[in-house]
Write an enzyme that holds these catalytic residues in place. Structure first.
Site, PDB file in Angstrom:
ATOM      1  N   HIS A 245     -75.792  76.151  87.509  1.00 58.07           N
ATOM      2  CA  HIS A 245     -76.487  76.161  86.209  1.00 58.07           C
ATOM      3  C   HIS A 245     -76.330  74.842  85.443  1.00 58.07           C
ATOM      4  O   HIS A 245     -77.023  74.621  84.455  1.00 58.07           O
ATOM      5  CB  HIS A 245     -75.949  77.283  85.311  1.00 58.07           C
ATOM      6  CG  HIS A 245     -76.229  78.659  85.842  1.00 58.07           C
ATOM      7  ND1 HIS A 245     -77.501  79.088  86.141  1.00 58.07           N
ATOM      8  CD2 HIS A 245     -75.402  79.703  86.127  1.00 58.07           C
ATOM      9  CE1 HIS A 245     -77.440  80.344  86.599  1.00 58.07           C
ATOM     10  NE2 HIS A 245     -76.186  80.734  86.603  1.00 58.07           N
TER      11      HIS A 245
ATOM     12  N   ASP B 258     -77.166  83.042  95.211  1.00 55.44           N
ATOM     13  CA  ASP B 258     -76.523  83.613  94.028  1.00 55.44           C
ATOM     14  C   ASP B 258     -77.499  84.576  93.338  1.00 55.44           C
ATOM     15  O   ASP B 258     -78.717  84.422  93.446  1.00 55.44           O
ATOM     16  CB  ASP B 258     -76.132  82.479  93.074  1.00 55.44           C
ATOM     17  CG  ASP B 258     -75.252  82.936  91.920  1.00 55.44           C
ATOM     18  OD1 ASP B 258     -74.020  82.838  92.037  1.00 55.44           O
ATOM     19  OD2 ASP B 258     -75.800  83.420  90.904  1.00 55.44           O
TER      20      ASP B 258
ATOM     21  N   HIS C 201     -78.202  84.715  90.317  1.00 60.67           N
ATOM     22  CA  HIS C 201     -78.911  84.007  89.253  1.00 60.67           C
ATOM     23  C   HIS C 201     -79.683  82.816  89.809  1.00 60.67           C
ATOM     24  O   HIS C 201     -79.286  82.237  90.820  1.00 60.67           O
ATOM     25  CB  HIS C 201     -77.911  83.512  88.197  1.00 60.67           C
ATOM     26  CG  HIS C 201     -77.065  84.596  87.627  1.00 60.67           C
ATOM     27  ND1 HIS C 201     -75.817  84.900  88.145  1.00 60.67           N
ATOM     28  CD2 HIS C 201     -77.282  85.460  86.613  1.00 60.67           C
ATOM     29  CE1 HIS C 201     -75.307  85.913  87.456  1.00 60.67           C
ATOM     30  NE2 HIS C 201     -76.168  86.277  86.523  1.00 60.67           N
TER      31      HIS C 201
ATOM     32  N   ASP D  83     -72.603  87.445  93.630  1.00 64.79           N
ATOM     33  CA  ASP D  83     -72.915  88.436  92.600  1.00 64.79           C
ATOM     34  C   ASP D  83     -74.103  89.348  92.920  1.00 64.79           C
ATOM     35  O   ASP D  83     -74.312  90.317  92.190  1.00 64.79           O
ATOM     36  CB  ASP D  83     -73.048  87.776  91.207  1.00 64.79           C
ATOM     37  CG  ASP D  83     -73.642  86.379  91.222  1.00 64.79           C
ATOM     38  OD1 ASP D  83     -74.154  85.959  92.271  1.00 64.79           O
ATOM     39  OD2 ASP D  83     -73.605  85.708  90.166  1.00 64.79           O
TER      40      ASP D  83
HETATM   41 ZN   LIG Z   1     -74.542  83.995  89.518  1.00 63.84          ZN
END
Ligand SMILES: [Zn+2]
Length: 342
Positions: free
Chosen positions: A125, A162, A164, A249
């Site tokens: 991120h 991931d 995200h 995740d």
């Molecule tokens: Zn994540």
């Protein structure tokens, strides 16, 4: 050949707060699991080097570097709503990036088939000018820069599984075709980016591949995405190196995510990546830990992935994909047929 694990105790000293899900116990639990007799003979630990300021500036602004550097020695600094630092976070972040470079050097001395960087803080991120979503510097983006600048590569595939979307990594290479960024992620969800229509720009058009997925998907659906979308695109692109933003995740027990992958499911995905790597780049894979917040789900999944990379047969996924999800995946595949022969 063994799998190298790049790890430093400093990674435990990045402490974003007592109740923060991205906590040092994540790495402790992984290390404990990897010490068990089914995995321990397959792995070898290596110490990372530290990244320099000059190297960090390949992907970040000087202002961002200085903001993170200024947190050194301070007990707690909040850099964004989700991202806090402790005394040693800056140092840990420099080693997390340096781990990528150590890993790449080892891969190209052909000492190891695959290298897994067990690092904190995570990176995908982190943007050019800011820390975000538990991330300080973008580890995987910096690995790609190192491969381009130092190792002189011209085609690098980043696979980000991931939960995200890796907004920071996508942005780093949005205008470039030397790096193909592929991401599966729960959508709509944090950080909000990663729509299907985000496909790169200019020279990079078609070299960003986002597969935004509805919550609730499991092993069979992820495997379908990897087989039907990632694999044909990757075989056409023919990367010289594959980097994996390995977040765990999407595991079914994860407290932050809504996906239903099992540890065996991650093993199966690693099996697809191994096949792609063997067909395109002599099997070279670099994995870097991103998210994953269920301690048992995380550590079991990492163990499964390592076993598959080390040559244990990938777990068979017997379930069929949900018909509605399979239909959706076919639509996504069709969308990318404008850019790729799939
Ligand atoms: Zn994540």
């Amino acid at each position: 050949m063994k799998i190298a694990l790049v790890y430093h105790d400093l990674f435990l000293k990045h402490q974003p707060g007592a109740y923060h899900p991205e906590r040092p116990e994540r790495l402790l639990k992984i290390r404990e699991r990897l010490a068990a007799e089914d995995v321990a003979p397959l792995v070898e630990y290596l110490e990372p080097r530290k990244a320099t300021k000059e190297e960090i500036l390949w992907n970040h602004s000087e202002a961002h570097y200085e903001r993170v550097a200024a947190t050194a020695g301070k007990s707690s600094v909040q850099l964004d709503p989700d991202t806090a630092t402790s005394e040693d976070s800056f140092e840990a972040a420099l080693y997390a990036v340096g781990a990528q470079f150590t890993a790449l050097d080892e891969l190209f001395r052909e000492n190891y088939q695959a290298v897994f960087c067990l690092v904190r803080p995570p990176g995908h991120h982190a943007e050019y000018d800011r820390a975000m979503g538990f991330c300080l510097f973008n580890n995987v983006a910096l690995a790609a820069h190192y491969a381009l600048k130092v190792l002189k590569f011209s085609r690098i595939l980043i696979v980000d599984w991931d939960l995200h979307h890796g907004n920071g990594t996508q942005r780093s290479f949005y205008h470039h075709r030397e790096v193909l960024y592929f991401s599966t992620h729960q959508f709509p969800y944090y950080p909000g980016t990663g729509r299907l229509e985000e496909i790169g720009h200019g020279e990079g058009l078609g070299f960003t591949v986002n597969v935004p997925l509805p919550a609730g998907l499991g092993d069979a659906e992820y495997l379908l995405v990897f087989r039907e979308i990632l694999q044909p695109i990757a075989l056409e692109y023919r990367p010289e190196l594959i980097l994996i933003s390995a977040g765990f995740d999407p595991h079914r027990d994860d407290p932050l995510g809504g996906m239903r992958l099992s540890a065996q499911g991650f093993g199966a995905l690693a099996g697809v990546l191994k096949e792609i790597a063997e067909e395109t780049c002599e099997g070279r894979l670099l994995l870097t830990l991103e998210g994953g917040y269920s301690l048992s789900g995380l550590s079991e999944s990492v163990a499964e992935v390592i076993k598959v990379l080390a040559g244990v047969k990938a777990p068979e996924i017997k379930a069929d994909p949900e018909p509605a999800a399979a239909e959706f995946i076919r639509e996504v595949r069709k969308f990318f047929s404008r850019y790729w022969k799939i």
